[in-house]
Design a protein around this motif. Structure first.
Motif, mmCIF file in Angstrom:
data_model
loop_
_atom_site.group_PDB
_atom_site.id
_atom_site.type_symbol
_atom_site.label_atom_id
_atom_site.label_comp_id
_atom_site.label_asym_id
_atom_site.label_seq_id
_atom_site.Cartn_x
_atom_site.Cartn_y
_atom_site.Cartn_z
ATOM 1 N N GLY A 189 6.732 -12.985 11.105
ATOM 2 C CA GLY A 189 8.007 -13.616 11.436
ATOM 3 C C GLY A 189 8.791 -14.051 10.226
ATOM 4 O O GLY A 189 9.440 -15.113 10.254
ATOM 5 N N LEU A 190 8.764 -13.238 9.153
ATOM 6 C CA LEU A 190 9.422 -13.618 7.910
ATOM 7 C C LEU A 190 10.613 -12.719 7.601
ATOM 8 O O LEU A 190 10.600 -11.527 7.899
ATOM 9 C CB LEU A 190 8.421 -13.542 6.746
ATOM 10 C CG LEU A 190 7.197 -14.452 6.864
ATOM 11 C CD1 LEU A 190 6.253 -14.217 5.703
ATOM 12 C CD2 LEU A 190 7.613 -15.920 6.935
ATOM 13 N N GLU A 191 11.650 -13.305 6.976
ATOM 14 C CA GLU A 191 12.780 -12.532 6.482
ATOM 15 C C GLU A 191 12.413 -12.010 5.098
ATOM 16 O O GLU A 191 12.015 -12.779 4.220
ATOM 17 C CB GLU A 191 14.023 -13.413 6.401
ATOM 18 C CG GLU A 191 15.279 -12.663 5.977
ATOM 19 C CD GLU A 191 16.490 -13.563 5.817
ATOM 20 O OE1 GLU A 191 17.561 -13.040 5.441
ATOM 21 O OE2 GLU A 191 16.360 -14.782 6.057
ATOM 22 N N PHE A 192 12.537 -10.697 4.900
ATOM 23 C CA PHE A 192 12.074 -10.113 3.652
ATOM 24 C C PHE A 192 12.954 -8.945 3.232
ATOM 25 O O PHE A 192 13.756 -8.427 4.007
ATOM 26 C CB PHE A 192 10.624 -9.630 3.786
ATOM 27 C CG PHE A 192 10.442 -8.486 4.757
ATOM 28 C CD1 PHE A 192 10.426 -7.163 4.303
ATOM 29 C CD2 PHE A 192 10.291 -8.718 6.123
ATOM 30 C CE1 PHE A 192 10.271 -6.109 5.189
ATOM 31 C CE2 PHE A 192 10.129 -7.672 7.012
ATOM 32 C CZ PHE A 192 10.127 -6.358 6.547
ATOM 33 N N SER A 207 7.056 2.208 -7.875
ATOM 34 C CA SER A 207 6.505 1.160 -7.013
ATOM 35 C C SER A 207 7.626 0.394 -6.335
ATOM 36 O O SER A 207 8.775 0.430 -6.772
ATOM 37 C CB SER A 207 5.628 0.207 -7.828
ATOM 38 O OG SER A 207 6.409 -0.592 -8.693
ATOM 39 N N GLU A 208 7.258 -0.310 -5.270
ATOM 40 C CA GLU A 208 8.185 -1.181 -4.551
ATOM 41 C C GLU A 208 7.507 -2.509 -4.264
ATOM 42 O O GLU A 208 6.300 -2.569 -4.012
ATOM 43 C CB GLU A 208 8.633 -0.536 -3.240
ATOM 44 C CG GLU A 208 9.521 0.689 -3.418
ATOM 45 C CD GLU A 208 9.868 1.325 -2.086
ATOM 46 O OE1 GLU A 208 11.039 1.266 -1.693
ATOM 47 O OE2 GLU A 208 8.946 1.888 -1.452
ATOM 48 N N GLU A 209 8.314 -3.567 -4.288
ATOM 49 C CA GLU A 209 7.824 -4.905 -3.990
ATOM 50 C C GLU A 209 8.365 -5.374 -2.641
ATOM 51 O O GLU A 209 9.471 -5.014 -2.253
ATOM 52 C CB GLU A 209 8.272 -5.893 -5.062
ATOM 53 C CG GLU A 209 7.680 -5.648 -6.434
ATOM 54 C CD GLU A 209 8.342 -6.479 -7.511
ATOM 55 O OE1 GLU A 209 7.715 -6.681 -8.562
ATOM 56 O OE2 GLU A 209 9.499 -6.931 -7.295
ATOM 57 N N PHE A 210 7.600 -6.221 -1.982
ATOM 58 C CA PHE A 210 8.018 -6.857 -0.737
ATOM 59 C C PHE A 210 8.251 -8.335 -1.043
ATOM 60 O O PHE A 210 7.322 -9.046 -1.430
ATOM 61 C CB PHE A 210 6.955 -6.670 0.345
ATOM 62 C CG PHE A 210 6.844 -5.255 0.836
ATOM 63 C CD1 PHE A 210 7.330 -4.892 2.080
ATOM 64 C CD2 PHE A 210 6.262 -4.274 0.036
ATOM 65 C CE1 PHE A 210 7.241 -3.580 2.526
ATOM 66 C CE2 PHE A 210 6.160 -2.965 0.470
ATOM 67 C CZ PHE A 210 6.654 -2.611 1.720
ATOM 68 N N LYS A 262 16.861 -15.023 -4.294
ATOM 69 C CA LYS A 262 15.552 -15.366 -4.831
ATOM 70 C C LYS A 262 14.478 -14.906 -3.844
ATOM 71 O O LYS A 262 14.638 -15.049 -2.628
ATOM 72 C CB LYS A 262 15.426 -16.875 -5.056
ATOM 73 C CG LYS A 262 16.221 -17.400 -6.246
ATOM 74 C CD LYS A 262 15.607 -16.899 -7.553
ATOM 75 C CE LYS A 262 16.287 -17.534 -8.757
ATOM 76 N NZ LYS A 262 15.674 -17.085 -10.024
ATOM 77 N N GLY A 263 13.402 -14.362 -4.385
ATOM 78 C CA GLY A 263 12.355 -13.867 -3.519
ATOM 79 C C GLY A 263 10.967 -14.201 -4.040
ATOM 80 O O GLY A 263 10.757 -14.370 -5.246
ATOM 81 N N ILE A 264 10.018 -14.299 -3.111
ATOM 82 C CA ILE A 264 8.608 -14.486 -3.446
ATOM 83 C C ILE A 264 7.912 -13.145 -3.221
ATOM 84 O O ILE A 264 7.886 -12.638 -2.091
ATOM 85 C CB ILE A 264 7.956 -15.561 -2.553
ATOM 86 C CG1 ILE A 264 8.672 -16.904 -2.735
ATOM 87 C CG2 ILE A 264 6.469 -15.705 -2.872
ATOM 88 C CD1 ILE A 264 8.277 -17.939 -1.687
ATOM 89 N N GLU A 265 7.380 -12.568 -4.274
ATOM 90 C CA GLU A 265 6.695 -11.286 -4.130
ATOM 91 C C GLU A 265 5.381 -11.495 -3.391
ATOM 92 O O GLU A 265 4.490 -12.185 -3.866
ATOM 93 C CB GLU A 265 6.419 -10.663 -5.497
ATOM 94 C CG GLU A 265 5.736 -9.299 -5.402
ATOM 95 C CD GLU A 265 5.162 -8.813 -6.717
ATOM 96 O OE1 GLU A 265 4.243 -7.979 -6.679
ATOM 97 O OE2 GLU A 265 5.623 -9.272 -7.774
ATOM 98 N N VAL A 266 5.261 -10.895 -2.210
ATOM 99 C CA VAL A 266 4.036 -11.021 -1.423
ATOM 100 C C VAL A 266 3.299 -9.694 -1.292
ATOM 101 O O VAL A 266 2.144 -9.655 -0.849
ATOM 102 C CB VAL A 266 4.329 -11.588 -0.019
ATOM 103 C CG1 VAL A 266 4.857 -13.015 -0.111
ATOM 104 C CG2 VAL A 266 5.302 -10.698 0.751
#
Length: 426
Positions: A189-192, A207-210, A262-266
């Motif tokens: 349930g996260l916006e990414f 590569s790709e990051e989420f 801003k993003g948190i790489e998960v």
């Protein structure tokens, strides 16, 4: 679960060491306790959330056709020397010796170990493609651990490694993992956003990051407001572009305009190509019976980091607002006067049993505290739905339903269907 029996050491105020919202709330909500710099114990409430995320990750990996394995955290120096990473990794790689003076490290990743397994056990193209994954503790000796579990030294990660005969097959596996990761984040349930990224120490062709979007994210990404386009600005900086000049410009894919987020790489997925297989001589016989070097991909998702990312994206001044699918409990029954009134206690116990039998994970607050304390604790730990049994029940057999988002309703206790519909809607 009776709240009086739950190990839940909540705090009124945030410790001074906590800098970001997730770290503050995880400490205040009694989810984790610090053992050493960047190393934490997961307490029962936090572990329940961690396991909920882990289960979602495992279900989607299994659905993609990947097979689960479990590799050792302690790895021998010899494997890392084959890829020259024993020295390249630098001080983040925690090196240790056993009693026989042999060199080992605590694994920050497992490319060497898994490639060794494949080269010794897979001999023919007929056995491919293969995609193997694990959910396991990693250790990276960060120079400055911070933000709690978001950038700790010890963390829980799902890492997968695919082995393919050619680039076309690798691309198929890569896209399958990309879709699996999207489904995982959607289920949580996260916006990414998915962004093009630098392959860094892992290496590879692309590569790709989420990224989970959050104000406290460490990464800056340029995203389109009308499409899936996104790129980590680290890549742009390498090419000499001015990040500020991108804001408001048309998106390169022709859809919408660029915004800086801003993003948190998960999560991070890589097309490794042949780099590890070449170094470690991982070959199989192709259709012509000749030795052919394998193509590899690797796919990581931070299971423990997702807990922090979910909090960073879902909170208010009162505490955590868990997405339903990862909440530690579905429902909290707040019994006012549980210790003084047998009718309240009996009704609470019966409702608890009924909801539990229906498959809900239920917490029953049976403590001697009053409504204010119980509600504050419930809001802090983020339970999606509260059911209050108190004065209204004694007067007319009604209970109050109150969602973590603030919606409320009063209903007869016998109307379980309304209770469940209210929960599903909120």
């Amino acid at each position: 679960m009776l709240l009086s029996k739950l190990l839940l050491p909540t705090l009124k105020d945030s410790p001074q060491e906590a800098e970001v919202i997730s770290h503050k709330l995880m400490l205040r909500a009694g989810m984790i306790k610090k053992v050493a710099s960047g190393i934490y114990t997961w307490l029962p409430l936090g572990l329940k959330v961690l396991r909920n995320i882990e289960n979602i990750v495992r279900e989607e990996m299994d659905a993609s056709g990947a097979q689960e394995v479990f590799m050792p955290m302690v790895q021998p120096k010899e494997l890392w020397e084959e890829t020259q990473r024993w020295d390249k990794m630098g001080p983040e790689l925690l090196r240790i010796k056993d009693r026989h003076d042999r060199d080992f490290c605590l694994g920050p990743t497992h490319e060497e170990v898994i490639t060794d397994i494949i080269r010794n056990n897979v001999k023919s193209y007929k056995e491919l493609p293969l995609n193997l994954y694990q959910i396991q503790t990693k250790f990276r000796d960060e120079v400055r651990p911070r933000y709690g579990i978001m950038r700790g030294r010890e963390f829980l990660m799902k890492d997968a490694y695919s082995f393919n005969m050619d680039e076309e097959s690798l691309q198929e596996t890569y896209l399958a993992m990309r879709e699996a990761y999207k489904t995982i984040l959607e289920r949580i349930g996260l916006e990414f956003k998915i962004s093009a990224a630098d392959s860094g120490a892992i290496g590879g062709d692309s590569s790709e990051e989420f990224h989970v979007l959050a104000d406290n994210g460490e990464d800056t990404i340029a995203v389109s407001d009308s499409s899936e386009f996104a790129i980590n600005t680290e890549l742009l900086l390498k090419e000499g572009e001015d990040i500020q000049s991108l804001e408001g410009n048309p998106s390169p894919d022709g859809k919408g305009t660029i915004q800086i987020k801003k993003g948190i790489e998960v999560g991070h997925i890589f097309k490794l190509g042949k780099i590890y297989a070449d170094d470690m001589k991982a070959n199989v016989l192709n259709k012509e019976g000749k030795a052919s070097t394998l193509y590899m991909g690797c796919y990581g998702i931070g299971v423990s980091r997702l807990v922090a990312a979910a909090i960073e994206q879902n909170n208010d001044e009162r505490g955590i607002i868990w997405p339903h699918n990862i909440a530690p409990f579905d429902i909290n029954i707040i019994a006012i006067g549980y210790d003084k009134n047998e009718e309240i206690a009996s009704a609470s116990q019966n409702l608890y049993k009924e909801l539990t039998q229906m498959g809900y994970d239920v917490l029953l607050d049976d403590r001697k505290d009053g409504y204010g304390t119980k509600m504050k604790d419930s809001e802090l730990i983020g339970i999606p739905l509260n059911i209050i049994i108190g004065k209204q029940y004694l007067e007319n057999k009604e209970i109050e339903l109150k969602s973590r988002n603030g919606d409320s309703s009063t209903n007869p206790i016998s109307d379980i269907k309304t209770i469940l519909d209210f929960f599903k809607d909120k």
